[in-house]
Design a protein around this motif. Structure first.
Motif, short mmCIF file in Angstrom:
data_model
loop_
_atom_site.label_atom_id
_atom_site.label_comp_id
_atom_site.label_asym_id
_atom_site.label_seq_id
_atom_site.Cartn_x
_atom_site.Cartn_y
_atom_site.Cartn_z
N SER A 38 0.83 -1.21 0.00
CA SER A 38 0.00 0.00 0.00
C SER A 38 0.86 1.25 0.00
N TRP A 39 2.01 1.19 0.66
CA TRP A 39 2.95 2.32 0.63
C TRP A 39 3.50 2.53 -0.77
N SER A 40 3.82 1.44 -1.45
CA SER A 40 4.33 1.55 -2.82
C SER A 40 3.30 2.21 -3.72
N ARG A 41 2.04 1.82 -3.55
CA ARG A 41 0.98 2.43 -4.36
C ARG A 41 0.85 3.92 -4.06
N TYR A 42 0.96 4.26 -2.79
CA TYR A 42 0.88 5.67 -2.38
C TYR A 42 2.02 6.49 -3.00
N VAL A 43 3.23 5.97 -2.92
CA VAL A 43 4.39 6.68 -3.47
C VAL A 43 4.31 6.77 -4.99
N ALA A 44 3.93 5.68 -5.64
CA ALA A 44 3.82 5.67 -7.09
C ALA A 44 2.81 6.71 -7.56
N GLU A 45 1.68 6.78 -6.87
CA GLU A 45 0.67 7.77 -7.23
C GLU A 45 1.19 9.18 -7.02
N GLY A 46 1.85 9.40 -5.88
CA GLY A 46 2.36 10.74 -5.58
C GLY A 46 3.43 11.21 -6.54
N LEU A 47 4.26 10.29 -7.03
CA LEU A 47 5.36 10.65 -7.93
C LEU A 47 5.00 10.45 -9.39
N ASN A 48 3.79 10.00 -9.65
CA ASN A 48 3.33 9.77 -11.03
C ASN A 48 4.25 8.79 -11.76
N LEU A 49 4.54 7.68 -11.08
CA LEU A 49 5.37 6.62 -11.65
C LEU A 49 4.60 5.30 -11.61
N PRO A 50 4.90 4.39 -12.52
CA PRO A 50 4.21 3.09 -12.50
C PRO A 50 4.74 2.19 -11.39
N LEU A 51 3.92 1.24 -10.98
CA LEU A 51 4.36 0.20 -10.05
C LEU A 51 5.05 -0.91 -10.82
N LYS A 52 6.18 -1.37 -10.31
CA LYS A 52 6.92 -2.44 -10.97
C LYS A 52 7.51 -3.37 -9.93
N ASN A 53 7.85 -4.56 -10.38
CA ASN A 53 8.54 -5.53 -9.53
C ASN A 53 9.99 -5.60 -9.98
N PHE A 54 10.87 -5.03 -9.17
CA PHE A 54 12.29 -5.00 -9.53
C PHE A 54 12.98 -6.25 -8.99
N ASN A 55 13.10 -7.26 -9.82
CA ASN A 55 13.77 -8.48 -9.36
C ASN A 55 15.24 -8.52 -9.72
N CYS A 56 15.72 -7.46 -10.39
CA CYS A 56 17.16 -7.32 -10.70
C CYS A 56 17.71 -8.50 -11.50
N GLY A 57 16.86 -9.17 -12.23
CA GLY A 57 17.36 -10.33 -12.97
C GLY A 57 17.85 -11.44 -12.08
N GLY A 58 17.29 -11.52 -10.86
CA GLY A 58 17.68 -12.58 -9.93
C GLY A 58 18.87 -12.26 -9.05
N VAL A 59 19.37 -11.01 -9.10
CA VAL A 59 20.54 -10.65 -8.28
C VAL A 59 20.21 -9.56 -7.27
N CYS A 60 18.96 -9.52 -6.81
CA CYS A 60 18.57 -8.54 -5.79
C CYS A 60 18.87 -9.07 -4.39
N SER A 61 20.09 -9.40 -4.12
CA SER A 61 20.50 -9.86 -2.80
C SER A 61 21.42 -8.82 -2.18
N GLY A 62 21.40 -8.74 -0.86
CA GLY A 62 22.26 -7.80 -0.17
C GLY A 62 21.91 -6.35 -0.39
N THR A 63 20.63 -6.04 -0.65
CA THR A 63 20.24 -4.66 -0.92
C THR A 63 20.00 -3.89 0.37
N MET A 64 20.14 -2.59 0.28
CA MET A 64 19.91 -1.74 1.44
C MET A 64 18.45 -1.77 1.87
N THR A 65 17.52 -1.66 0.91
CA THR A 65 16.10 -1.65 1.27
C THR A 65 15.68 -2.99 1.86
N GLY A 66 16.19 -4.09 1.32
CA GLY A 66 15.87 -5.40 1.87
C GLY A 66 16.35 -5.55 3.30
#
Length: 274
Positions: free
Chosen positions: A203-231
């Motif tokens: 729900s936060w992602s939807r709120y931010v996407a709407e506020g910034l006028n950006l689409p919602l996406k699933n960033f899977n990094c091609g399978g290398v989304c490990s060790g990320t700061m947000t995670g």
């Protein structure tokens, strides 16, 4: 756009219960007290019933890079606000197009824009990489693959370092987050143009996407989304961190003026401003 209070009631309830933890921002992470500069505003001369001017600004050097450059955060807005936010820019040194956001936010803060937000701005997470115009830091490490959460050894463009938390930029920023513990952390990148929906509170992602006028996406990094700061942050703290991506060549004027205004508006509403 629906008010944040109605669109994310479950998360707000969680934050109310953890407010005492989220406000542990009174002491700096650096060894010395930061220099606080209060800038007068027009509201300062208004009658006592008028709104308080929220123009506090503290520059905070929270560490240094491997090449000796300062790692700087700015604390702006209303230090007494019950909502704490953080904006991070420049984690990858070749993503310069989003840099105007931090400058624009600081200008808005000087104008008293953040009455409902205790805002922290990190304008250059990876100064060495920004100078060299490359994704990695000076030791060739992708700093967004170097955090302890689900860390694994990666090579090439996503080289994750010799171990989790091996880089000084990572270690210093982990200490910052442990002290500040923002309710909302936005990490700005490019060029994927969207807001990550794959987070613990969609729900936060939807709120931010709407506020910034950006689409919602699933960033899977091609399978290398490990060790990320947000995670790492999402797994460790009650607040929420999410990745926001602009396009490969965002318009500089938009990033300096319009994007910061959109960020400011959504943060103010998240903090309870009408």
């Amino acid at each position: 756009m629906q008010p944040l209070r109605s669109s994310r009631v479950p998360f707000l309830s969680l934050l109310v219960g953890l407010l005492a933890v989220a406000l542990l921002v009174g002491s700096p992470v650096a060894q010395a007290e930061p220099r606080v500069v209060t800038v007068p505003s027009a509201a300062a001369a208004a009658p006592a019933a008028a709104a308080k001017p929220f123009t506090q600004s503290a520059a905070w050097v929270y560490g240094r890079t491997a090449q000796g450059r300062d790692l700087v955060a700015y604390r702006v807005g209303n230090y007494d606000a019950k909502f704490t936010a953080m904006v991070v820019v420049g984690m990858h040194g070749n993503e310069r197009g989003v840099g105007g956001i931090s400058t624009g936010l600081r200008e808005l803060a000087a104008a008293g824009r953040f009455s409902a937000v205790d805002l922290w701005i990190v304008p250059a997470y990876n100064p060495d990489g920004l100078v060299a115009n490359r994704r990695q830091n000076s030791r060739g490490v992708d700093l967004n693959r170097n955090f302890p959460q689900n860390w694994r050894p990666l090579s090439g463009n996503y080289y994750s370092g010799s171990r989790a938390g091996s880089e000084v930029e990572t270690a210093n920023f982990m200490r910052v987050l442990d002290r500040v513990r923002p309710d909302l952390l936005l990490s700005f990148h490019q060029p994927l143009n969207g807001v990550d929906i794959d987070t613990k509170y969609p729900s936060w992602s939807r709120y931010v996407a709407e506020g910034l006028n950006l689409p919602l996406k699933n960033f899977n990094c091609g399978g290398v989304c490990s060790g990320t700061m947000t995670g790492w942050y999402n797994a460790r703290y009650p607040g929420i961190a999410m990745t926001v991506e602009y396009g490969a060549r965002p318009d500089p004027t938009y990033m300096r003026t319009h994007a910061p205004r959109r960020v400011a508006a959504l943060l103010q509403r998240a903090g309870g401003a009408s």
